[in-house]
Scaffold this active site. Structure first.
Site, PDB file in Angstrom:
ATOM      1  N   ASP A   1      10.950   3.918  58.799  1.00 48.73           N
ATOM      2  CA  ASP A   1      11.941   4.109  59.852  1.00 48.73           C
ATOM      3  C   ASP A   1      11.650   3.206  61.040  1.00 48.73           C
ATOM      4  O   ASP A   1      10.503   3.079  61.443  1.00 48.73           O
ATOM      5  CB  ASP A   1      11.866   5.578  60.300  1.00 48.73           C
ATOM      6  CG  ASP A   1      13.196   6.075  60.831  1.00 48.73           C
ATOM      7  OD1 ASP A   1      14.164   5.294  60.819  1.00 48.73           O
ATOM      8  OD2 ASP A   1      13.247   7.246  61.256  1.00 48.73           O
TER       9      ASP A   1
ATOM     10  N   HIS B   1      19.239   2.322  64.708  1.00 51.39           N
ATOM     11  CA  HIS B   1      18.368   2.978  63.715  1.00 51.39           C
ATOM     12  C   HIS B   1      18.417   2.129  62.461  1.00 51.39           C
ATOM     13  O   HIS B   1      19.496   1.690  62.068  1.00 51.39           O
ATOM     14  CB  HIS B   1      18.895   4.335  63.258  1.00 51.39           C
ATOM     15  CG  HIS B   1      19.238   5.308  64.325  1.00 51.39           C
ATOM     16  ND1 HIS B   1      18.485   6.423  64.547  1.00 51.39           N
ATOM     17  CD2 HIS B   1      20.258   5.360  65.202  1.00 51.39           C
ATOM     18  CE1 HIS B   1      19.047   7.135  65.509  1.00 51.39           C
ATOM     19  NE2 HIS B   1      20.121   6.512  65.928  1.00 51.39           N
TER      20      HIS B   1
ATOM     21  N   LYS C   1      28.076   1.517  61.378  1.00 52.29           N
ATOM     22  CA  LYS C   1      26.885   1.114  60.626  1.00 52.29           C
ATOM     23  C   LYS C   1      27.231   0.171  59.479  1.00 52.29           C
ATOM     24  O   LYS C   1      28.385   0.104  59.031  1.00 52.29           O
ATOM     25  CB  LYS C   1      26.164   2.334  60.076  1.00 52.29           C
ATOM     26  CG  LYS C   1      26.851   2.974  58.890  1.00 52.29           C
ATOM     27  CD  LYS C   1      25.945   3.940  58.131  1.00 52.29           C
ATOM     28  CE  LYS C   1      26.704   4.496  56.920  1.00 52.29           C
ATOM     29  NZ  LYS C   1      26.231   5.774  56.446  1.00 52.29           N
TER      30      LYS C   1
ATOM     31  N   HIS D   1      13.317   2.074  65.045  1.00 53.89           N
ATOM     32  CA  HIS D   1      14.339   2.153  66.085  1.00 53.89           C
ATOM     33  C   HIS D   1      14.162   0.965  66.996  1.00 53.89           C
ATOM     34  O   HIS D   1      13.061   0.685  67.437  1.00 53.89           O
ATOM     35  CB  HIS D   1      14.231   3.482  66.828  1.00 53.89           C
ATOM     36  CG  HIS D   1      14.539   4.634  65.915  1.00 53.89           C
ATOM     37  ND1 HIS D   1      13.561   5.347  65.283  1.00 53.89           N
ATOM     38  CD2 HIS D   1      15.723   5.124  65.478  1.00 53.89           C
ATOM     39  CE1 HIS D   1      14.136   6.256  64.501  1.00 53.89           C
ATOM     40  NE2 HIS D   1      15.441   6.144  64.599  1.00 53.89           N
TER      41      HIS D   1
ATOM     42  N   ARG E   1      13.856  17.816  54.890  1.00 56.17           N
ATOM     43  CA  ARG E   1      15.270  18.199  54.977  1.00 56.17           C
ATOM     44  C   ARG E   1      15.555  19.277  53.948  1.00 56.17           C
ATOM     45  O   ARG E   1      15.109  19.183  52.814  1.00 56.17           O
ATOM     46  CB  ARG E   1      16.167  16.982  54.732  1.00 56.17           C
ATOM     47  CG  ARG E   1      15.991  15.961  55.843  1.00 56.17           C
ATOM     48  CD  ARG E   1      16.943  14.809  55.706  1.00 56.17           C
ATOM     49  NE  ARG E   1      16.623  13.802  56.723  1.00 56.17           N
ATOM     50  CZ  ARG E   1      17.152  12.594  56.770  1.00 56.17           C
ATOM     51  NH1 ARG E   1      18.050  12.236  55.857  1.00 56.17           N
ATOM     52  NH2 ARG E   1      16.810  11.744  57.716  1.00 56.17           N
TER      53      ARG E   1
ATOM     54  N   GLN F   1      10.241   8.125  55.483  1.00 56.86           N
ATOM     55  CA  GLN F   1      11.148   7.015  55.783  1.00 56.86           C
ATOM     56  C   GLN F   1      10.364   5.823  56.302  1.00 56.86           C
ATOM     57  O   GLN F   1       9.390   5.997  57.036  1.00 56.86           O
ATOM     58  CB  GLN F   1      12.138   7.438  56.867  1.00 56.86           C
ATOM     59  CG  GLN F   1      13.097   8.512  56.425  1.00 56.86           C
ATOM     60  CD  GLN F   1      14.102   8.806  57.522  1.00 56.86           C
ATOM     61  OE1 GLN F   1      13.721   9.164  58.631  1.00 56.86           O
ATOM     62  NE2 GLN F   1      15.375   8.646  57.228  1.00 56.86           N
TER      63      GLN F   1
ATOM     64  N   CYS G   1      13.832   9.817  65.021  1.00 59.61           N
ATOM     65  CA  CYS G   1      14.413   9.160  66.206  1.00 59.61           C
ATOM     66  C   CYS G   1      14.018   9.804  67.537  1.00 59.61           C
ATOM     67  O   CYS G   1      13.634   9.090  68.468  1.00 59.61           O
ATOM     68  CB  CYS G   1      15.927   9.083  66.112  1.00 59.61           C
ATOM     69  SG  CYS G   1      16.629   9.413  64.510  1.00 59.61           S
TER      70      CYS G   1
HETATM   71 ZN   LIG Z   1      16.830   7.224  63.610  1.00 57.62          ZN
END
Ligand SMILES: [Zn+2]
Ligand SMILES: [Zn+2]
Length: 662
Positions: free
Chosen positions: A406, A535, A489, A408, A386, A404, A357
């Protein structure tokens, strides 16, 4: 006898004052424990005027937990019978079962578990009543002098973890006595309860395995022996559970990953860090390619960002404040030292990224943004690292390094409801394209104690998420107060082929990061405004989704994902050239086809292809060659004969293009 007025499952009743819940529910065999004024209690508890009583079924979550804990309790009794002198740790219920920690003279072996199990059957048959007895610290310490672990728990009463709470978490310190037919205590254990009324209320159980475990989870403490078991309201349910475990074991992606040569975790790289082999690489690329194509169609823009960054970025984003435990420790770069080893110029701290992000925010911020550009949807296959505890790592579904899918999304407040709605539809349809069909949604709402952002924004975003969720006509579960502090979320939960639930995608509104990064765009009236940030990761991570799909399909991927789509098998060597030419034609049509021209006999080749779970075998013998045809053999053994080569190619291509399973 005097009477008392109470409420029983919502209805007012007058009962004699010596009546206990066990009498009131005498006819309701499924009621094994109760709530009195909202608190879980034994059915033997005394009732007083005004009590509100609620019967709890053995099949409810509370009922199952009490069944499983009571079975753990019986297991501890059996262990001390079979292995006198064994000291007791703790015995909480867990998902689908229970465990109990012991300090025995020797570690348990499988024969020991059988002995313990048969001692447990005797105790269950005995029908020993669980009787609660209130004690105090001094008396308990005296009574339990030979149980050092229990004494330690008494010392931490109230300050324990969830697990130790099973023994001492109550307002009072209690010991449960197991009473024999003569009413005498046969065995006692420090425990807060509640329990089933008696041991004969345990309908079905099984001990599963034993393993070493540190006392209270700390490696500074002694190593104990933990026995895991499971208990169910009926023998059928126990059998069903054991079958599910056996099926899950067959489908375990860690095992299939090795058998099908998909990926591995080389010791040299470190735990939780996988390499994908060529066959796994094909599956992964097919997954990624299709995802990329669908994202392009939905107007996402593709970006890339590095794997590491200076600490300042994660200070700005706040990750170092609230997520640092989940991050790999920093590395120091560009440090300069004097000859004597003292620091001349301090270095910079760099971190591996745990999330993408902050990078996307920098891309948003790289120039002035206008409302005309919104919604701006930035997408990246972003690899993150992680620091997961080694105990929770699980193949590629829980790893330390993963990628990910991912994105945004930056939009105006007005655009947010429409964006969330179309996003959820996109997410669900994409999951369906990969073969998942059974979903429910979970909406996590604000925890007022722990959240940032304006009330009105929370209400607006939560309502937009709720509306988007309801529009899908799927079951919607509320996770009240379960949202992260920075926004509400929706998460998509998917059921796999054997009914297990996996959390897949999340759609997360964020009120915090746009503020921390001071993100702005110029609105149509020329004013500077803050965008809404969403996200969303769709697969969660590619690796995890790969693992889920491997288990969902039990390794028998549909042709569009299968590493090898076609294996050509000649009936005899003489037909090899013919099939070699067919394979060449298939390859030039974009089909992943191979010829098995090994020295194995045909039956062996078929078996090998079946073991590799290859969707199409094409077989050719005398008649096929004459007719310019091939025969299809499928994974389930079905066969289709005499298909002209061109038709065979067309059929395979269509199956792949339509992402059908065969
Ligand atoms: Zn994010
Ligand atoms: Zn107990």
């Amino acid at each position: 006898m005097s009477t008392i007025s109470i409420t029983v499952d919502g209805a007012a009743r007058t009962v004699e004052s010596d009546q206990r819940p066990t009498h009131i529910y005498a006819e309701a065999k499924e009621i094994v424990v109760c709530k009195i004024n909202g608190v879980l209690k034994d059915l033997w508890t005394d009732l007083v005027e005004g009590d509100s009583l609620e019967g709890i079924s053995i099949s409810s979550p509370d009922g199952l937990a009490v069944l499983r804990h009571s079975t753990a309790h019986v297991m501890a009794q059996a262990v001390q019978q079979v292995f006198p002198g064994t000291r007791l740790g703790i015995g909480p219920p867990i998902t689908d079962g229970f465990y109990y920690d012991f300090d025995p003279a020797n570690p348990f072996n499988p024969d020991d578990l059988e002995k313990i199990e048969s001692a447990m059957r005797k105790i269950v048959k005995d029908g020993q009543r669980f009787k609660r007895r209130v004690t105090n610290e001094a008396d308990a310490l005296k009574e339990l002098a030979s149980e050092p672990y229990k004494c330690e728990l008494i010392g931490i009463k109230g300050g324990g973890t969830d697990e130790t709470n099973v023994e001492v978490g109550g307002a009072e310190l209690t010991i449960y006595d197991n009473l024999g037919r003569d009413g005498q205590a046969i065995w006692s254990d420090l425990c807060r309860g509640p329990h089933l009324p008696s041991t004969k209320h345990i309908p079905a159980f099984k001990l599963m395995r034993s393993a070493a475990a540190y006392w209270r989870g700390s490696e500074k403490n002694p190593m104990l022996q933990r026995i895991y078991g499971t208990a169910w309201p009926s023998q059928d349910e126990l059998n069903g559970y054991l079958e599910l475990l056996a099926e899950a074991e067959k489908r375990d992606h860690r095992r299939l990953g090795q058998e099908l040569d998909l990926f591995s975790f080389p010791e040299e790289i470190g735990s939780g860090l996988a390499v994908f082999h060529p066959k796994g690489g094909i599956v992964r690329r097919a997954m990624e390619d299709y995802s990329r194509k669908r994202h392009e169609e939905e107007n996402y823009e593709f970006v890339y960002s590095p794997h590491l960054t200076k600490a300042a970025l994660f200070q700005k984003s706040g990750h170092l404040d609230w997520y640092s435990e989940g991050m790999y420790p920093p590395m120091i770069m560009d440090e300069e030292l004097h000859a004597d080893g003292t620091v001349k110029r301090a270095g910079q701290q760099y971190y591996m990224k745990p999330m993408n992000c902050p990078f996307h925010n920098l891309i948003f911020q790289s120039r002035q943004r206008s409302y005309r550009e919104l919604p701006l949807r930035l997408f990246e296959f972003g690899t993150v690292y992680r620091y997961e505890k080694s105990g929770v790592l699980h193949g590629i579904t829980r790893a330390r390094g993963f990628t990910q899918d991912d994105a945004h999304i930056y939009c105006t407040k007005e655009q947010m409801p429409g964006e969330l709605d179309s996003l959820l539809t996109f997410v669900l349809n994409l999951l369906r394209d990969y073969g998942l069909e059974d979903f429910y949604l979970e909406l996590s709402t604000r925890n007022p104690e722990k959240s940032v952002g304006e009330d009105a924004d929370w209400v607006e975003a939560t309502e937009a998420l709720r509306k988007a969720a309801l529009a899908q006509n799927l079951e919607l579960v509320l996770d009240e107060g379960g949202a992260a502090f920075y926004g509400p979320k929706i998460s998509v939960q998917a059921k796999d082929a054997i009914g297990r639930t996996w959390q897949m995608s999340t759609i997360q509104v964020d009120f915090q990061l746009p503020q921390r990064f001071e993100l702005e765009f110029s609105a149509s009236d020329g004013s500077r405004q803050r965008p809404v940030m969403i996200h969303r990761a769709l697969f969660g991570s590619i690796e995890r989704f790969f693992g889920v799909l491997t288990e969902h399909y039990s390794g028998a991927f549909p042709p569009w994902l299968a590493p090898v789509q076609v294996m050509a098998i000649p009936v005899a060597d003489t037909f090899s050239d013919y099939l070699s030419d067919v394979v060449k034609q298939m390859k030039s049509a974009g089909i992943r086809a191979e010829l098995d021209d090994s020295d194995d006999r045909m039956q062996k080749k078929v078996r090998n292809a079946q073991m590799q779970k290859i969707p199409f075998m094409i077989i050719a013998g005398e008649e096929d060659v004459k007719a310019g045809a091939v025969s299809f053999r499928y994974r389930n053994g079905d066969q289709k004969n005499g298909i002209p080569i061109a038709d065979a190619i067309a059929e395979i291509k269509k199956t792949v293009a339509d992402r059908l399973q065969v």
